[in-house]
Design a protein around this motif. Structure first.
Motif, PDB file in Angstrom:
ATOM      1  N   VAL A   1      41.437   9.073   1.413  1.00 15.58           N
ATOM      2  CA  VAL A   1      40.005   9.063   1.709  1.00 15.58           C
ATOM      3  C   VAL A   1      39.704  10.020   2.865  1.00 15.58           C
ATOM      4  N   ALA A   2      40.576  10.026   3.881  1.00 17.31           N
ATOM      5  CA  ALA A   2      40.378  10.916   5.035  1.00 17.31           C
ATOM      6  C   ALA A   2      40.389  12.377   4.607  1.00 17.31           C
ATOM      7  N   ALA A   3      41.315  12.725   3.687  1.00 17.59           N
ATOM      8  CA  ALA A   3      41.377  14.112   3.203  1.00 17.59           C
ATOM      9  C   ALA A   3      40.111  14.472   2.425  1.00 17.59           C
ATOM     10  N   LEU A   4      39.570  13.524   1.679  1.00 17.62           N
ATOM     11  CA  LEU A   4      38.314  13.781   0.975  1.00 17.62           C
ATOM     12  C   LEU A   4      37.164  13.937   1.966  1.00 17.62           C
ATOM     13  N   ALA A   5      37.154  13.095   2.986  1.00 23.76           N
ATOM     14  CA  ALA A   5      36.093  13.177   3.987  1.00 23.76           C
ATOM     15  C   ALA A   5      36.128  14.517   4.710  1.00 23.76           C
ATOM     16  N   ALA A   6      37.329  15.041   4.952  1.00 27.40           N
ATOM     17  CA  ALA A   6      37.459  16.328   5.641  1.00 27.40           C
ATOM     18  C   ALA A   6      36.894  17.470   4.799  1.00 27.40           C
ATOM     19  N   GLN A   7      36.775  17.232   3.484  1.00 26.02           N
ATOM     20  CA  GLN A   7      36.205  18.251   2.588  1.00 26.02           C
ATOM     21  C   GLN A   7      34.768  17.926   2.189  1.00 26.02           C
ATOM     22  N   ASP A   8      34.176  16.933   2.881  1.00 28.81           N
ATOM     23  CA  ASP A   8      32.814  16.487   2.553  1.00 28.81           C
ATOM     24  C   ASP A   8      32.706  16.034   1.100  1.00 28.81           C
ATOM     25  N   ARG A   9      33.743  15.309   0.644  1.00 31.68           N
ATOM     26  CA  ARG A   9      33.754  14.823  -0.744  1.00 31.68           C
ATOM     27  C   ARG A   9      33.897  13.301  -0.777  1.00 31.68           C
ATOM     28  N   CYS A  10      33.227  12.637   0.127  1.00 30.76           N
ATOM     29  CA  CYS A  10      33.341  11.179   0.177  1.00 30.76           C
ATOM     30  C   CYS A  10      32.875  10.512  -1.116  1.00 30.76           C
TER      31      CYS A  10
ATOM     32  N   GLY B   1      53.375  13.356   8.892  1.00 33.97           N
ATOM     33  CA  GLY B   1      53.661  12.200   8.049  1.00 33.97           C
ATOM     34  C   GLY B   1      52.429  11.666   7.361  1.00 33.97           C
ATOM     35  N   ARG B   2      51.322  11.629   8.107  1.00 34.32           N
ATOM     36  CA  ARG B   2      50.065  11.155   7.494  1.00 34.32           C
ATOM     37  C   ARG B   2      49.530  12.178   6.487  1.00 34.32           C
ATOM     38  N   MET B   3      49.832  13.456   6.677  1.00 39.86           N
ATOM     39  CA  MET B   3      49.440  14.463   5.688  1.00 39.86           C
ATOM     40  C   MET B   3      50.187  14.229   4.371  1.00 39.86           C
ATOM     41  N   PHE B   4      51.475  13.881   4.469  1.00 42.66           N
ATOM     42  CA  PHE B   4      52.233  13.520   3.266  1.00 42.66           C
ATOM     43  C   PHE B   4      51.595  12.303   2.586  1.00 42.66           C
ATOM     44  N   ASP B   5      51.198  11.315   3.401  1.00 41.64           N
ATOM     45  CA  ASP B   5      50.562  10.126   2.832  1.00 41.64           C
ATOM     46  C   ASP B   5      49.281  10.494   2.092  1.00 41.64           C
ATOM     47  N   ALA B   6      48.484  11.368   2.700  1.00 41.79           N
ATOM     48  CA  ALA B   6      47.232  11.790   2.060  1.00 41.79           C
ATOM     49  C   ALA B   6      47.512  12.456   0.718  1.00 41.79           C
ATOM     50  N   ALA B   7      48.514  13.333   0.691  1.00 36.95           N
ATOM     51  CA  ALA B   7      48.858  14.017  -0.556  1.00 36.95           C
ATOM     52  C   ALA B   7      49.333  13.031  -1.616  1.00 36.95           C
ATOM     53  N   ALA B   8      50.160  12.072  -1.205  1.00 37.69           N
ATOM     54  CA  ALA B   8      50.658  11.075  -2.160  1.00 37.69           C
ATOM     55  C   ALA B   8      49.514  10.275  -2.762  1.00 37.69           C
ATOM     56  N   ALA B   9      48.521   9.959  -1.940  1.00 35.95           N
ATOM     57  CA  ALA B   9      47.374   9.205  -2.441  1.00 35.95           C
ATOM     58  C   ALA B   9      46.523  10.047  -3.384  1.00 35.95           C
ATOM     59  N   LEU B  10      46.238  11.281  -3.009  1.00 35.27           N
ATOM     60  CA  LEU B  10      45.412  12.147  -3.861  1.00 35.27           C
ATOM     61  C   LEU B  10      46.070  12.402  -5.208  1.00 35.27           C
ATOM     62  N   LEU B  11      47.411  12.451  -5.228  1.00 38.55           N
ATOM     63  CA  LEU B  11      48.142  12.711  -6.470  1.00 38.55           C
ATOM     64  C   LEU B  11      48.430  11.429  -7.252  1.00 38.55           C
ATOM     65  N   GLY B  12      48.041  10.274  -6.696  1.00 36.90           N
ATOM     66  CA  GLY B  12      48.277   9.006  -7.381  1.00 36.90           C
ATOM     67  C   GLY B  12      49.718   8.551  -7.347  1.00 36.90           C
ATOM     68  N   VAL B  13      50.514   9.088  -6.430  1.00 39.77           N
ATOM     69  CA  VAL B  13      51.937   8.741  -6.350  1.00 39.77           C
ATOM     70  C   VAL B  13      52.136   7.411  -5.633  1.00 39.77           C
ATOM     71  N   ARG B  14      51.426   7.200  -4.523  1.00 36.06           N
ATOM     72  CA  ARG B  14      51.642   6.001  -3.731  1.00 36.06           C
ATOM     73  C   ARG B  14      50.368   5.687  -2.953  1.00 36.06           C
TER      74      ARG B  14
ATOM     75  N   THR C   1      43.435  22.113   4.917  1.00 44.20           N
ATOM     76  CA  THR C   1      42.328  21.672   4.058  1.00 44.20           C
ATOM     77  C   THR C   1      42.395  22.296   2.670  1.00 44.20           C
ATOM     78  N   LYS C   2      42.726  23.584   2.599  1.00 41.44           N
ATOM     79  CA  LYS C   2      42.779  24.258   1.293  1.00 41.44           C
ATOM     80  C   LYS C   2      43.880  23.671   0.403  1.00 41.44           C
ATOM     81  N   LEU C   3      44.962  23.254   1.009  1.00 42.72           N
ATOM     82  CA  LEU C   3      46.039  22.623   0.238  1.00 42.72           C
ATOM     83  C   LEU C   3      45.552  21.314  -0.372  1.00 42.72           C
ATOM     84  N   PHE C   4      44.873  20.491   0.416  1.00 48.50           N
ATOM     85  CA  PHE C   4      44.377  19.224  -0.105  1.00 48.50           C
ATOM     86  C   PHE C   4      43.345  19.448  -1.215  1.00 48.50           C
ATOM     87  N   ALA C   5      42.554  20.480  -1.070  1.00 56.14           N
ATOM     88  CA  ALA C   5      41.579  20.790  -2.127  1.00 56.14           C
ATOM     89  C   ALA C   5      42.288  21.137  -3.427  1.00 56.14           C
TER      90      ALA C   5
END
Length: 730
Positions: free
Chosen positions: A542-551, A583-596, A633-637
């Protein structure tokens, strides 16, 4: 008797020279070269005097042929007046201020294995066989000098046969302090046959070993493994497996030559490798790697002798995150609801020690956990300094005691979350200060004001040096690599209390002369829920989405999370806590990808992403660096693009992070004229990330230094704290 032309030498040897058969070795050399004199243990190491015509040959052999477990740090030699002794003798040990050390516990040697399985030997099938070349040392020693009376073998009076071996200079058990046999030594309270029967029938066995109790079950029996998880309350964290020998190990995992040497070393650590054989699915769920260990105690060997095809889950017996259980009565009380059979013995464990855990990363061994088989071997330091006690942080706690030019990092203690672990923490401090005979002049701790370790530091009455978490990660690498002067490094981990009170974890820092400076960091993400976000990766998504104004996307991405909308509002609030943690960036990626979306153990999301990554590839323009701030940010997008699979996303994540971090470090190094950088923090346990970074930095002509002597995670923090504290003017 020496001739009138005889020379007499006095030799002082320091290092790991007690408990390794050094005195009998010296005695045999003296016999070989027809020398008179004496040898004895004392508080500084080993002192000897030799007299005769061939003293030079003796000294050369002393350097060339030390016992297998010995480590000679210094050898001082002086010529003294001949005394015309008639013989060579081993004298009683002498006490004093300790300057020597005890050696780590060592796996049973080949000679003892021969005795163990020789029907003609009095040690036949005896689970406590040992000699001066192997067996327990640190875990049964109460204090130095190392003599039987100072160990937990003191209650066992030697029988005539053992006493004869102990007194025979030609026997490899000459002055072997733990010597024992079935007539006079420790005994198991259950038979090998009972243990193996319980395991083969799907039972769970609590078995007392060298440094504590293991919980064992059949690694091929999914029902048994699942039941162990249920009873222990360990939902998904991976288990290690114990197999009979190297051949079985290479069937279980993909071992290269270096990993195989590490597996078979005297320390016998758990070695993490890629899986080959599919054991019970719940041993290491959703992971591509597995921990493998070989039998290191005679007792383990007897299990596989009785059933050669066994493969065992072997995990520490520490319910509810408490310290490893070492006492038989405590085991019967606390493990009764977990184990179907509890097997103890009457040799006390003085110092608990978990199994060490290691992996080969970038061509050399690296610790994930440093414990049995390695402690209390010191890390050599560049210079003398004030004797220092360093207390680590909160997770994966260790302590470090420095003495002269040596730093002694303790065994793995654990997370200081409960009274039992805090008691173990205090017990470890007292034991190490006692066995090393050190009275610290200063104490180092974490910058965080509200940790148990910080409170302990304040209780000591000593000058307290508070060291920022990530500066300690970099300083630990500087200490073991003996770097003098400024060190540029990146500390990449889950969480550390920052100079500004914030949640740091992706830091570019300069450490020099006991101080540190933050040069840059990863661009922060919101940390909605604080510490809760570390347990619930979906919040970081959710934080990664918020950083991209995609709440507005949170409801599609995380439809099962009732709080998604509220968390999105929190993440968008101007005063929300933020984190720079990789570590939290890894968590964000795992969540966005539906891994964990939810973590059952620390680092689960990142480990599962690593397992999915087969061929890392960098995203073009997938990051931005400005004023030493690394923006992802571009990676998360890119991870949000429709049709991107979890595996493809994991490959993009790893490849882009490798390139981004390498360019980030390159720019900082070039700006300051540095040609080497330190890479520390728990994220460096990620083999793909660490090896990719080392390789990419090498392309730029930059040497990347990794942690080798202590864990790169928080288990190495105390070493870094000690390094900084020793240099600080108080």
């Amino acid at each position: 008797m020496p001739s009138s032309e005889a020379t007499r030498l006095r030799l002082r040897v320091t290092g790991a020279v007690q408990g390794v058969g050094f005195r009998p070795f010296v005695h045999s050399l003296a016999d070989r070269y027809a020398l008179a004199g004496f040898v004895r243990n004392d508080s500084q190491g080993v002192l000897m005097e030799v007299e005769g015509a061939r003293v030079d040959d003796f000294v050369a052999a002393l350097k060339r042929e030390p016992p297998p477990l010995a480590r000679i740090d210094t050898l001082e030699c002086e010529t003294i007046t001949p005394l015309r002794d008639a013989k060579f003798s081993i004298e009683p040990s002498r006490d004093g201020k300790t300057q020597t050390r005890i050696t780590p516990d060592a796996a049973v040697c080949d000679d003892c294995l021969s005795d163990l399985f020789d029907p003609k030997s009095r040690f036949y099938l005896y689970p406590f066989v040992n000699c001066t070349h192997c067996g327990p040392r640190y875990t049964l020693t109460r204090r130095l000098p190392y003599d039987r009376a100072q160990t937990s073998m003191a209650p066992f009076a030697m029988c005539e046969d053992c006493a004869r071996d102990y007194a025979d200079p030609t026997n490899r058990r000459f002055h072997a302090q733990p010597i024992a046999c079935p007539k006079c030594g420790p005994r198991l309270d259950h038979s090998i046959e009972q243990i193996v029967t319980a395991l083969q029938s799907g039972g769970i066995v609590a078995l007392k070993g060298i440094g504590g109790f293991h919980l064992l079950c059949d690694a091929r029996n999914e029902a048994a493994v699942a039941e162990l998880r249920r009873r222990k309350g360990r939902d998904a964290k991976p288990f290690a497996i114990m197999v009979a020998d190297a051949a079985a190990a290479t069937g279980a995992g993909l071992f290269d030559a270096q990993s195989l040497r590490l597996l078979q070393s005297r320390a016998r650590p758990i070695v993490i490798v890629e899986k080959r054989e599919d054991f019970a699915p719940s041993i290491a769920p959703c992971l591509s790697r597995i921990g493998v260990i070989l039998p290191y105690a005679p007792l383990h060997r007897l299990l596989f002798h009785a059933a050669a095809d066994l493969a065992l889950v072997a995990t520490s017996a520490n319910p509810s995150g408490e310290p490893l259980i070492v006492d038989d009565d405590e085991a019967r009380e606390k493990l009764a609801s977990i184990a179907d059979l509890i097997v103890g013995h009457d040799r006390a464990i003085v110092a608990r020690a978990d199994d060490s855990v290691m992996s080969v990363i970038a061509g050399a061994p690296a610790f994930l956990r440093r414990a049995r088989g390695f402690i209390p071997e010191p890390v050599a330091l560049t210079n003398d300094g004030p004797d220092t006690l360093a207390l680590g942080a909160h997770l994966k706690s260790t302590i470090t005691v420095t003495r002269g030019r040596e730093a002694f990092v303790s065994t793995h203690i654990g997370s200081l979350d409960d009274r039992a672990t805090i008691d173990f923490f205090r017990e470890t401090i007292a034991r190490m200060l006692d066995i090393l005979d050190v009275k610290p002049e200063r104490v180092a701790c974490d910058l965080h004001p509200d940790l148990a370790s910080t409170r302990y530091a304040e209780e000591t009455g000593l000058p307290v040096i508070r060291v920022q978490h990530h500066a300690a990660h970099i300083a630990a690498i500087a200490a073991e690599h003996k770097i003098e002067g400024p060190v540029l490094g990146a500390a990449l981990d889950g969480h550390g209390y920052g100079d500004d009170g914030g949640a740091w974890g992706g830091e570019l820092m300069l450490v020099d002369e006991g101080y540190w400076r933050r040069l840059g960091h990863i661009a922060p993400l919101p940390l909605p829920g604080g510490d809760r976000a570390a347990r619930e990766p979906w919040r970081m998504g959710v934080a990664a989405l918020a950083a991209q104004d995609r709440c507005g996307d949170v409801f599609d991405r995380f439809p099962g999370m009732e709080l998604a909308g509220k968390v999105a509002m929190l993440a968008s609030a101007p005063n929300v806590a933020r984190t720079t943690s990789l570590g939290r960036m890894f968590d964000a990626a795992a969540a966005l990808l539906g891994v964990r979306l939810m973590q059952q153990y620390e680092g689960q999301a990142a480990m599962e992403l690593e397992a999915l990554c087969k061929s890392p590839r960098a995203l073009d323009n997938g990051y931005r660096i400005e004023s030493h701030i690394l923006d992802l940010t571009k990676l998360f997008a890119a991870l949000l693009k429709p049709g991107l699979s979890a595996a493809q996303g994991a490959e993009l994540l790893h490849g882009t992070l490798i390139e981004a971090l390498a360019q980030w470090l390159r720019a900082a190094a070039q700006a300051r004229g540095h040609t080497r950088v330190a890479l520390g923090g728990g994220c460096m346990m990620n083999k793909i990330l660490a090896e990719g970074l080392v390789s990419r930095l090498r392309d730029f002509g930059i040497e990347a230094l990794l942690a080798r002597a202590a864990p790169t995670n928080d288990g190495g923090l105390s070493l870094g704290q000690a390094h900084i504290a020793r240099m600080r003017k108080v």
